[in-house]
Design a protein around this motif. Sequence first.
Motif, PDB file in Angstrom:
ATOM      1  N   ASP A   1       0.803  -1.222   0.000  1.00  0.00           N
ATOM      2  CA  ASP A   1       0.000   0.000   0.000  1.00  0.00           C
ATOM      3  C   ASP A   1       0.841   1.280   0.000  1.00  0.00           C
ATOM      4  O   ASP A   1       0.904   1.972  -0.990  1.00  0.00           O
ATOM      5  CB  ASP A   1      -0.945   0.009   1.196  1.00  0.00           C
ATOM      6  CG  ASP A   1      -1.928   1.156   1.115  1.00  0.00           C
ATOM      7  OD1 ASP A   1      -2.721   1.166   0.167  1.00  0.00           O
ATOM      8  OD2 ASP A   1      -1.892   2.040   1.976  1.00  0.00           O
ATOM      9  N   SER A   2       1.462   1.622   1.085  1.00  0.00           N
ATOM     10  CA  SER A   2       2.275   2.848   1.125  1.00  0.00           C
ATOM     11  C   SER A   2       3.354   2.697   2.190  1.00  0.00           C
ATOM     12  O   SER A   2       3.343   3.393   3.208  1.00  0.00           O
ATOM     13  CB  SER A   2       1.407   4.081   1.419  1.00  0.00           C
ATOM     14  OG  SER A   2       0.654   3.873   2.597  1.00  0.00           O
ATOM     15  N   PRO A   3       4.285   1.770   1.965  1.00  0.00           N
ATOM     16  CA  PRO A   3       5.304   1.488   2.987  1.00  0.00           C
ATOM     17  C   PRO A   3       6.230   2.671   3.231  1.00  0.00           C
ATOM     18  O   PRO A   3       6.529   3.433   2.309  1.00  0.00           O
ATOM     19  CB  PRO A   3       6.083   0.305   2.395  1.00  0.00           C
ATOM     20  CG  PRO A   3       5.898   0.443   0.911  1.00  0.00           C
ATOM     21  CD  PRO A   3       4.514   0.991   0.731  1.00  0.00           C
ATOM     22  N   ILE A   4       6.659   2.814   4.475  1.00  0.00           N
ATOM     23  CA  ILE A   4       7.672   3.826   4.796  1.00  0.00           C
ATOM     24  C   ILE A   4       9.028   3.309   4.335  1.00  0.00           C
ATOM     25  O   ILE A   4       9.462   2.228   4.728  1.00  0.00           O
ATOM     26  CB  ILE A   4       7.711   4.106   6.303  1.00  0.00           C
ATOM     27  CG1 ILE A   4       6.456   4.859   6.726  1.00  0.00           C
ATOM     28  CG2 ILE A   4       8.946   4.914   6.679  1.00  0.00           C
ATOM     29  CD1 ILE A   4       6.443   5.272   8.169  1.00  0.00           C
ATOM     30  N   MET A   5       9.678   4.079   3.496  1.00  0.00           N
ATOM     31  CA  MET A   5      10.991   3.700   2.976  1.00  0.00           C
ATOM     32  C   MET A   5      12.069   4.536   3.664  1.00  0.00           C
ATOM     33  O   MET A   5      11.903   5.747   3.843  1.00  0.00           O
ATOM     34  CB  MET A   5      11.027   3.936   1.462  1.00  0.00           C
ATOM     35  CG  MET A   5      12.336   3.583   0.786  1.00  0.00           C
ATOM     36  SD  MET A   5      12.198   3.628  -1.028  1.00  0.00           S
ATOM     37  CE  MET A   5      11.774   5.342  -1.326  1.00  0.00           C
ATOM     38  N   SER A   6      13.142   3.889   4.084  1.00  0.00           N
ATOM     39  CA  SER A   6      14.242   4.659   4.669  1.00  0.00           C
ATOM     40  C   SER A   6      14.996   5.374   3.555  1.00  0.00           C
ATOM     41  O   SER A   6      15.255   4.804   2.499  1.00  0.00           O
ATOM     42  CB  SER A   6      15.184   3.741   5.455  1.00  0.00           C
ATOM     43  OG  SER A   6      15.804   2.808   4.606  1.00  0.00           O
ATOM     44  N   VAL A   7      15.307   6.635   3.790  1.00  0.00           N
ATOM     45  CA  VAL A   7      16.020   7.438   2.792  1.00  0.00           C
ATOM     46  C   VAL A   7      17.196   8.142   3.453  1.00  0.00           C
ATOM     47  O   VAL A   7      17.200   8.388   4.656  1.00  0.00           O
ATOM     48  CB  VAL A   7      15.085   8.483   2.128  1.00  0.00           C
ATOM     49  CG1 VAL A   7      14.023   7.807   1.293  1.00  0.00           C
ATOM     50  CG2 VAL A   7      14.447   9.385   3.170  1.00  0.00           C
ATOM     51  N   ARG A   8      18.181   8.443   2.646  1.00  0.00           N
ATOM     52  CA  ARG A   8      19.386   9.100   3.161  1.00  0.00           C
ATOM     53  C   ARG A   8      19.140  10.591   3.360  1.00  0.00           C
ATOM     54  O   ARG A   8      18.606  11.272   2.498  1.00  0.00           O
ATOM     55  CB  ARG A   8      20.558   8.879   2.198  1.00  0.00           C
ATOM     56  CG  ARG A   8      21.896   9.390   2.716  1.00  0.00           C
ATOM     57  CD  ARG A   8      23.038   8.883   1.859  1.00  0.00           C
ATOM     58  NE  ARG A   8      23.230   7.452   2.009  1.00  0.00           N
ATOM     59  CZ  ARG A   8      23.803   6.858   3.040  1.00  0.00           C
ATOM     60  NH1 ARG A   8      24.242   7.570   4.055  1.00  0.00           N
ATOM     61  NH2 ARG A   8      23.942   5.552   3.082  1.00  0.00           N
ATOM     62  N   ARG A   9      19.529  11.090   4.529  1.00  0.00           N
ATOM     63  CA  ARG A   9      19.451  12.520   4.834  1.00  0.00           C
ATOM     64  C   ARG A   9      20.865  12.993   5.156  1.00  0.00           C
ATOM     65  O   ARG A   9      21.357  12.772   6.253  1.00  0.00           O
ATOM     66  CB  ARG A   9      18.536  12.760   6.039  1.00  0.00           C
ATOM     67  CG  ARG A   9      17.066  12.493   5.740  1.00  0.00           C
ATOM     68  CD  ARG A   9      16.407  13.725   5.140  1.00  0.00           C
ATOM     69  NE  ARG A   9      14.980  13.535   4.931  1.00  0.00           N
ATOM     70  CZ  ARG A   9      14.428  13.165   3.785  1.00  0.00           C
ATOM     71  NH1 ARG A   9      15.200  12.924   2.748  1.00  0.00           N
ATOM     72  NH2 ARG A   9      13.125  13.042   3.652  1.00  0.00           N
ATOM     73  N   GLY A  10      21.500  13.601   4.189  1.00  0.00           N
ATOM     74  CA  GLY A  10      22.879  14.019   4.403  1.00  0.00           C
ATOM     75  C   GLY A  10      23.833  12.831   4.235  1.00  0.00           C
ATOM     76  O   GLY A  10      23.471  11.763   3.753  1.00  0.00           O
ATOM     77  N   LEU A  11      25.038  13.018   4.687  1.00  0.00           N
ATOM     78  CA  LEU A  11      26.090  12.027   4.443  1.00  0.00           C
ATOM     79  C   LEU A  11      25.971  10.811   5.352  1.00  0.00           C
ATOM     80  O   LEU A  11      26.225   9.671   4.935  1.00  0.00           O
ATOM     81  CB  LEU A  11      27.466  12.693   4.630  1.00  0.00           C
ATOM     82  CG  LEU A  11      28.647  12.069   3.893  1.00  0.00           C
ATOM     83  CD1 LEU A  11      28.365  11.971   2.406  1.00  0.00           C
ATOM     84  CD2 LEU A  11      29.909  12.866   4.156  1.00  0.00           C
TER      85      LEU A  11
END
Length: 354
Positions: free
Chosen positions: A173-183
Amino acid sequence: MAERIRGVNLSGWFIPEPWVTPSLFAATGAANEVELQQAMGPTVYNERLRQHYETFISEFDFSRMAAIGFNAVRLPVPWYVFGSQDDSLAYIPAVDYIDRAMEWAGKYGMKVLIDLATVPGGQGDSNESPTTPETAADWHSTTNGRTVALKVLGRLAERYGTDDALLGLELLDSPIMSVRRGLFNVTSGIPSHYLRNYYRDAYELVRAHMSEDKMVVFSDSGHPEMWKRFMSGSQYKNVYMDLHLYHYRDDTAIDITSPKGISQAVARNRRLIKTAQSCGFPVIVGEWSAAAVMSSSTVTPEGRDAYERVFVSSELASFAGAAGWFFQTWKTEKRIPSWDARVALAPLERAMID
């Protein structure tokens, strides 16, 4: 589907949700279906659920949807849609009722997008604020979560893949995906490589039972720009990206009592749809609503209706670049104005929906 999709979600039918059917949750203290079963006990819960499945959506709903001008429904289903039993929880199957939905859709010239909306361990919900409990995304770290999700999709494809009323399958449906924030910072959620591998495996699985004219849909997880060069090979046919476009909370909250607010909302919709398309996918708006901020305390009920009417028609115009949309949702017990299609879209002429 050559015809443009104009649809509604059937939220709250197979996955109990307090905002859709508060009567199911009354005096239980439960906030979701797991807590509801724990509060009621499996026997009472399943009897209540069976009664709810029987009565919440009927053939009349499909005839009414078709008469208004809708040609599709998006049907969120849980991972236990075929029934499930373990040490603490037992769930009755819902497939007999999906069979009915497919039959009614066919009778009234509509299509059904079946959406796998829950998985064991929880996928989070990228529509929600990070402060809500629904944002726990533990599915990828459970021992059998992936296996269960794929097995359910395979069985759904096997059962409905050749049905003329099937529009397609949505893989999650709309899974939370981990994303990079900064280095050095990565947000919590399901790793993107995990989701990509799952979607590829799920595609192969459902295509084995489903012809190429049926859609395979995956969620952008709130980050349409993250899907460049995904499923770009020629073996992937008729794959759509699903965006959920809301304007009622946190960083997406828009005050629609000003022309600037509405123009910002419309611009954001168009920008996100264009970003998704730049990744190589046709786009559907799987969820949207008329909910937005009314900053002025002096807005009358009539004024609210007028603002929301302009907002809804502006949103519909902003979806022009997409292959179609599904309003959230068809019906709620309390007929919530911004979320119940029977209320929110009722003032629109059929030509505006078409």
